[in-house]
Design a protein around this motif. Structure first.
Motif, PDB file in Angstrom:
ATOM      1  N   TRP A 163      42.991  48.430  65.753  1.00 41.83           N
ATOM      2  CA  TRP A 163      43.073  48.084  64.334  1.00 41.83           C
ATOM      3  C   TRP A 163      42.586  46.661  64.092  1.00 41.83           C
ATOM      4  O   TRP A 163      41.889  46.383  63.104  1.00 41.83           O
ATOM      5  N   LYS A 164      42.931  45.747  65.000  1.00 43.50           N
ATOM      6  CA  LYS A 164      42.483  44.360  64.865  1.00 43.50           C
ATOM      7  C   LYS A 164      40.964  44.258  64.950  1.00 43.50           C
ATOM      8  O   LYS A 164      40.337  43.510  64.188  1.00 43.50           O
ATOM      9  N   ILE A 165      40.365  45.000  65.881  1.00 43.24           N
ATOM     10  CA  ILE A 165      38.909  44.959  66.009  1.00 43.24           C
ATOM     11  C   ILE A 165      38.261  45.587  64.776  1.00 43.24           C
ATOM     12  O   ILE A 165      37.240  45.081  64.267  1.00 43.24           O
ATOM     13  N   GLU A 166      38.859  46.662  64.252  1.00 42.28           N
ATOM     14  CA  GLU A 166      38.319  47.272  63.031  1.00 42.28           C
ATOM     15  C   GLU A 166      38.386  46.282  61.866  1.00 42.28           C
ATOM     16  O   GLU A 166      37.476  46.220  61.040  1.00 42.28           O
ATOM     17  N   GLU A 167      39.485  45.518  61.790  1.00 38.79           N
ATOM     18  CA  GLU A 167      39.590  44.514  60.727  1.00 38.79           C
ATOM     19  C   GLU A 167      38.463  43.487  60.845  1.00 38.79           C
ATOM     20  O   GLU A 167      37.876  43.075  59.836  1.00 38.79           O
ATOM     21  N   GLN A 168      38.176  43.060  62.068  1.00 37.99           N
ATOM     22  CA  GLN A 168      37.085  42.114  62.284  1.00 37.99           C
ATOM     23  C   GLN A 168      35.754  42.725  61.853  1.00 37.99           C
ATOM     24  O   GLN A 168      34.912  42.055  61.247  1.00 37.99           O
ATOM     25  N   TYR A 169      35.572  44.021  62.164  1.00 41.11           N
ATOM     26  CA  TYR A 169      34.351  44.719  61.761  1.00 41.11           C
ATOM     27  C   TYR A 169      34.216  44.749  60.240  1.00 41.11           C
ATOM     28  O   TYR A 169      33.137  44.498  59.685  1.00 41.11           O
ATOM     29  N   ARG A 170      35.326  45.081  59.575  1.00 47.08           N
ATOM     30  CA  ARG A 170      35.260  45.202  58.116  1.00 47.08           C
ATOM     31  C   ARG A 170      34.893  43.860  57.479  1.00 47.08           C
ATOM     32  O   ARG A 170      34.158  43.814  56.489  1.00 47.08           O
TER      33      ARG A 170
END
Length: 962
Positions: A107-114
């Motif tokens: 989820w943290k990596i997805e947040e960075q992606y977004r």
């Protein structure tokens, strides 16, 4: 003192020590940490031969953030267990570990992606997994240093990580044991599903919070050859979004129902005159009140029996609605079910078996699942696009709040006349503990471990549930209530959902035959040669090997035809990861457990449904036994008012801030002072109290060290040769030794600390040390009393230093170095303590202490009214009975014990105004001033002062000066 009176201060044996009163822990503790690291104290303890192993297996924290106070509590308790068992004579091993896979990191990596405008699905999966790995590695390093700063001992240089290649290999290997023993299956049933994270969740990944939900009373029209035809069966639900998936309504065979007819209606009411409703009699008044009807506006026509109900069928309220395309036209099933009650709702239960476990199990057992399962809700919580009226609406908004699906359903039911009433309700509702968004029950194909299916390991045949329940009773639980908690959960739990629809984790390393059904015998490929290829690849490359292009062909070619199979790309529930840690930590490591079983698992009470639970399931499913002998649990940490800690409230306590203000030993002392088996409280005032307790302890040790200045081993003496007071202290040490060893063995740190703190403050500071100050300071160096007292001080210091070392790791090291100058207290065992217990002496000393309490109380009154300034100005008369008088020592010794210059003991009746206290029954004290002059060296007032060679001294001090 007169100008010509000699000053004898320099002739006294006053305490001398470099041990400071101000601890300065925040600045000094890092130096001891560095020293231990340089010495490698942990490895030095491991090198000791001939010791039985004792292994505490670390429940892995999650590698995604700074430590909170719960982490500090947890790791400190573990450290006390490890250190105390090392000092009890074990080879006490501790391998720290981390959970590294799973949704929080993903989820943290997805947040960075977004934030960067990147699409996760457009990135090669192993590139994404590499970023997850790097993120976890960073937090492992940060948390490791934060844990070490708390003084936690362990193999920090070689922890276990669930993302290590060997760990990933073993996790896959353990999963494949379920594959090979036949307990793995693919099924489609309602599971807790997070629309926000688009994955199934385990119970342990869910927390409950209050939620405002829509609640509706919905009308199903009854049909059949009966006078009840045309009446409405009313259901109640707090999930309006499940109404499009309704397939049935159920009732209770033993519930009393009635037929109610509407005779009048108010304005704005969805009921009409002449409408008839079938309701449970116990709920009818409440339901009709919700419809805004009072008792004068309806009448009960007749009873409705279960037999009457069984002759009916029902129509969905959306049946025949314009534009519905026949979606809800089928007759709804209507039957009795055991789970229906008449204590809430209407006495009828709406069934959407795709979104409710009880309904699912009912129709599964009836063999009717194919008739009642729907697939209306997509992974993201939106209705399928082609669902009439509701396609494209969402149960939750994209931010996790209320979506538009509920209102769309309610509005449509109002439009077609399907509602009787509506409202809102606040209730406890499951939320994902990661995204904090509500979850739903959703039918979706998942992979399960069957816990009621017979499996065989060696010659042993059992079911996972039955064996887990029997293993629970072989484990020792601290507190004992932990056994009942896990037992009840294991009794009622469903099959284990193993699969997650995510990317960062160990994959379900299995293949399914194309075209086969999950019920077909050859649906799953069970091939040992394929399995071995997979684990060999994982050992060398990690689980990323599964997601590389051509992985299916790599693992299957030459063994079976790859074109015949599909590769499963779901990842394992992270609880399976952590549940498998016993295999690659306890079993596979040289510093693990000799038999693969941990002596202790210790975590918070929430882990009865988490790590304790999954570890037991996993171990039983692969070895047939529990992975632990003892399970110890702690409660939750609350603020000073007993409220849950929350950043939004501002009542959190951050371990790093406590360490920077007070030092880690103060935080450790707070842990030792609390009953960790219940919820604990912490806050600024509590920490101030803890720091005060620490100062009192530190004062005691400073006194001991100061009065042992210049100690040599030749000063030791047998306890038998000591005065009664010292022999009594030896008696107490012997009692404490047994108590401390038993307490540490039982993980009762509060009990150990309270006993030691009580001893230091009551038996030492307020009694023994208070009495012996006079002899230690004023007696000649070769005085038998002073020599015995110093020998006793060393016995006290040695034991207290060791007994408190598992708790106050830094301060006890400081004390050890102050008295020895080398080595470490953490390389020592608890000192052997002979059986010095003497019941008769203890009874005698109890009588003496009772008399002393009375004398102290009487003199305190005289100090308060300024009759005297110090107790040495007194020579009280003590009235006691004959038995007590016989137990008392000579009056000179008794005066020393009471810290008076003289004392008189009599069995004569006391005068009426004599001092008495309930704390000393049978003792009366009459105050009298001491006669004579004040010795300018020891300050006793004695008749002989001034009659000796040294001016203004008593005989004892004159001899000491000579």
């Amino acid at each position: 003192m007169c100008a010509d009176t000699p000053d004898y201060k320099d002739t006294l044996n006053l305490p001398q020590t470099d041990f400071p009163m101000r601890a300065g822990l925040p600045k000094r503790e890092p130096d001891w940490l560095a020293r231990w690291a340089e010495m490698d104290v942990y490895a030095m303890n491991r090198a000791k031969e001939g010791r039985a192993p004792f292994v505490l297996h670390d429940g892995p924290p999650y590698a995604n953030g700074h430590l909170h106070i719960g982490h500090a509590l947890n790791k400190t308790i573990k450290d006390m267990i490890v250190r105390s068992h090392q000092m009890l004579g074990f080879d006490s091993r501790y391998i720290p570990g981390w959970d590294c896979h799973g949704l929080p990191i993903e989820w943290k990596i997805e947040e960075q992606y977004r934030k960067k405008g990147k699409n996760k699905d457009a990135v090669p999966i192993n590139e994404f997994r590499a970023e997850c790995r790097k993120f976890a590695e960073g937090w492992v390093d940060i948390q490791r240093e934060e844990f070490k700063r708390l003084g936690i001992t362990g193999n920090w240089d070689d922890p276990y990580l669930t993302m290590d290649f060997h760990a990933e290999r073993v996790i896959a290997e353990e999963f494949m044991k379920f594959l090979m023993n036949g307990t793995l299956y693919q099924g489609s049933k309602p599971v807790m599903w997070s629309p926000m994270e688009q994955t199934a969740l385990a119970e342990a990944e869910v927390e409950y919070h209050d939620k405002d939900s829509f609640t509706i009373w919905v009308k199903f029209r009854a049909e059949g050859d009966s006078d009840l035809a045309g009446a409405y069966v009313v259901i109640w639900t707090t999930t309006p979004w499940t109404m499009p998936s309704n397939k049935a309504v159920v009732y209770g065979e033993n519930i009393a129902y009635g037929l109610y007819e509407i005779t009048g209606t108010p304005d704005e009411c969805w009921a009409s005159v002449g409408d008839r409703y079938i309701l449970a009699n116990s709920m009818a008044a409440d339901v009709l009140k919700r419809a805004r009807l009072d008792e004068s506006q309806y009448t009960r026509v007749r009873d409705v029996s279960a037999e009457d109900l069984s002759a009916l069928s029902l129509k969905h309220p959306l049946a025949g609605a314009e534009g519905s395309n026949g979606e809800w036209d089928d007759i709804r099933d209507f039957r009795a079910a055991e789970f229906v009650t008449d204590t809430e709702g209407t006495g009828f239960v709406h069934c959407a078996p795709s979104h409710g476990m009880e309904e699912y199990e009912l129709y599964r057992d009836l063999g009717m699942l194919d008739q009642v399962i729907t697939y209306n809700v997509k992974d993201d919580g939106g209705f399928r696009d082609d669902l009439p009226f509701f396609g494209g609406t969402y149960i939750l908004s994209r931010k996790g709040g209320e979506g538009n699906a509920n209102t769309a359903v309610i509005d449509k039911l109002v439009e077609v006349g399907g509602l009787l009433a509506r409202g809102k309700i606040k209730h406890s509702y499951p939320h994902s503990w990661r995204s904090k968004a509500p979850v739903i029950y959703r039918n979706t194909p998942q992979w399960f471990a069957a816990i009621d299916k017979q499996l065989t390991i060696g010659d042993d045949t059992f079911t996972i549930r039955a064996r887990a329940l029997s293993e629970i009773d072989k484990v020792k639980w601290t507190p004992p209530s932990g056994r009942n908690r896990l037992h009840s959960m294991m009794e009622s739990r469903p099959d284990w959902v193993l699969s997650r629809q995510r990317a960062w984790g160990v994959p379900l390393t299995c293949f399914t035959r194309k075209g086969a059904l999950p019920t077909d015998p050859d649906f799953l490929l069970r091939n040992p040669e394929v399995n071995q290829r997979i684990v060999d690849a994982f050992e060398a490359e990690g689980a990323d090997a599964w997601f590389e292009d051509g992985a299916k062909e790599r693992f299957l070619s030459g063994i079976v035809n790859p074109d015949d199979y599909d590769k499963v790309d779901d990842v394992l529930d992270v609880w399976f990861d952590s549940g498998s840690t016993h295999a690659f930590t306890l079993r596979d490591r040289e510093d693990g457990s000799d038999d693969g079983i941990a002596d202790v698992y210790m975590e918070g009470t929430d882990q009865h449904r988490g790590w304790f639970h999954s570890s037991l399931l996993q171990s039983v499913g692969t070895t047939g036994r529990a992975p632990y002998r003892n399970v110890v649990t702690h409660g939750f940490t609350l603020d000073e008012k007993g409220m849950k800690m929350s950043k939004s409230i501002g009542n959190t306590i951050v371990p790093d801030e406590v360490v920077r203000q007070y030092g880690a030993d103060i935080l450790r002392l707070w842990v030792a002072q609390t009953d960790y088996t219940s919820d604990q409280r912490i806050g600024p005032e509590i920490l101030k109290g803890t720091a005060d307790s620490y100062r009192r302890l530190r004062n005691t040790f400073r006194f001991l060290l100061g009065n042992l200045n210049g100690w040599s081993e030749g000063e030791r003496m047998d306890v038998a040769d000591m005065p009664e007071l010292e022999r009594f202290m030896a008696h107490r040490l012997s009692e404490l030794d047994a108590h401390v060893r038993d307490g540490y063995a039982k993980f009762d740190f509060q009990g150990v600390f309270q006993a030691l703190f009580q001893f230091c403050t009551v038996d030492l500071s307020s009694f023994y040390l208070d009495i012996r100050k006079d002899a230690l300071y004023c007696d000649a160096d070769d005085s038998p009393t002073r020599r015995a007292s110093r020998a006793m001080l060393m016995l006290l210091l040695e034991r207290l230093n060791a007994w408190l070392a598992p708790i106050l790791v830094f301060t006890m090291e400081e004390i050890w170095l102050e008295r020895t100058g080398e080595g470490s207290i953490h390389l020592q065992d608890f000192p052997d303590t002979p059986d010095w217990q003497d019941a008769a002496l203890a009874d005698k000393m109890a009588r003496i202490r009772t008399v002393r309490r009375a004398v102290t109380g009487a003199l305190e009154l005289k100090r308060t009214d300024k009759t005297i300034g110090a107790s040495l100005e007194a020579a009280p008369v003590v009235h006691v009975d004959a038995d007590t008088a016989a137990a008392l020592p000579d009056t000179e010794t008794l005066a020393d014990l009471c810290i008076t210059s003289a004392i008189t003991v009599t069995t004569d009746p006391a005068q009426a105004d004599a001092f008495t206290t309930p704390e000393a029954p049978g003792v009366a004290v009459v105050f009298a001033e001491a006669e004579g002059e004040k010795c300018q060296r020891c300050w006793k007032i004695l008749p002989d002062v001034g009659t000796h060679g040294h001016p203004a001294t008593c005989a004892r001090c004159d001899a000491a000066l000579s």
